[in-house]
Design a protein around this motif. Structure first.
Motif, PDB file in Angstrom:
ATOM      1  N   SER A 166       0.845  -1.189   0.000  1.00 48.71           N
ATOM      2  CA  SER A 166       0.000   0.000   0.000  1.00 48.71           C
ATOM      3  C   SER A 166       0.882   1.241   0.000  1.00 48.71           C
TER       4      SER A 166
ATOM      5  N   THR B 203      -2.345  -0.615  -9.966  1.00 47.69           N
ATOM      6  CA  THR B 203      -2.949  -0.350  -8.661  1.00 47.69           C
ATOM      7  C   THR B 203      -4.167  -1.232  -8.440  1.00 47.69           C
TER       8      THR B 203
ATOM      9  N   ARG C   7      -7.437  -1.018  -5.551  1.00 50.74           N
ATOM     10  CA  ARG C   7      -8.025  -0.303  -4.419  1.00 50.74           C
ATOM     11  C   ARG C   7      -8.762  -1.290  -3.522  1.00 50.74           C
TER      12      ARG C   7
ATOM     13  N   ILE D 102      -4.767   2.107  -1.467  1.00 49.55           N
ATOM     14  CA  ILE D 102      -4.381   1.771  -2.831  1.00 49.55           C
ATOM     15  C   ILE D 102      -3.112   0.941  -2.736  1.00 49.55           C
TER      16      ILE D 102
END
Length: 139
Positions: free
Chosen positions: A44, A74, A76, A81
């Motif tokens: 993260s 990425t 989420r 993220i």
């Protein structure tokens, strides 16, 4: 020169700009540290900031550059993220750099997938620094 050599040279000429751009992306110490840190497993933004000692504005700038070139992707999850390497070429280069600078003599393909990474609190200057990776015992 043989026909095969000529064809190989033409492919090299076609790919040289891509290789130069990949190397340009890796030539920044912070981007290299980020890639080294996420080469084994996704992290993260908060983990990257804490583990690498890179302040959030600089970290965001470097992650944006890596995203723009397509080296990272990425994911989420809730408010976090997570970043991971998206480009097989970048993964191969990171594996090679690990083997050269941090390796334990094992080929990258046999290494444990999620080694523990220890890095200095703050990167110094623009010189490349590599994470020190402690091997994880496989059972």
């Amino acid at each position: 020169m043989s026909d095969d050599s000529i064809a190989a040279m033409e492919r090299l000429k076609d790919k040289a700009p891509q290789a130069a751009e990949l190397l340009r992306q890796l030539a920044n110490a912070n981007r290299l540290l980020i890639l080294c840190h996420i080469a084994a497993e996704e992290r993260s933004v908060g983990q990257l900031e804490t583990d690498l000692g890179i302040r959030q504005p600089a970290l965001s700038q470097q992650l944006a550059e890596l995203r723009q070139y397509g080296l990272v992707k990425t994911r989420r999850q809730s408010r976090s993220i997570y970043y991971s390497i998206a480009d097989d070429r970048a993964q191969a280069v990171m594996d090679m750099l690990y083997d050269i600078f941090c390796g334990d003599g094992q080929p990258a393909s046999t290494r444990a997938k999620a080694p523990r990474v220890e890095t200095p609190a703050r990167p110094r200057g623009d010189a490349a620094q590599f994470a020190r990776v402690a091997p994880v015992l496989r059972r």
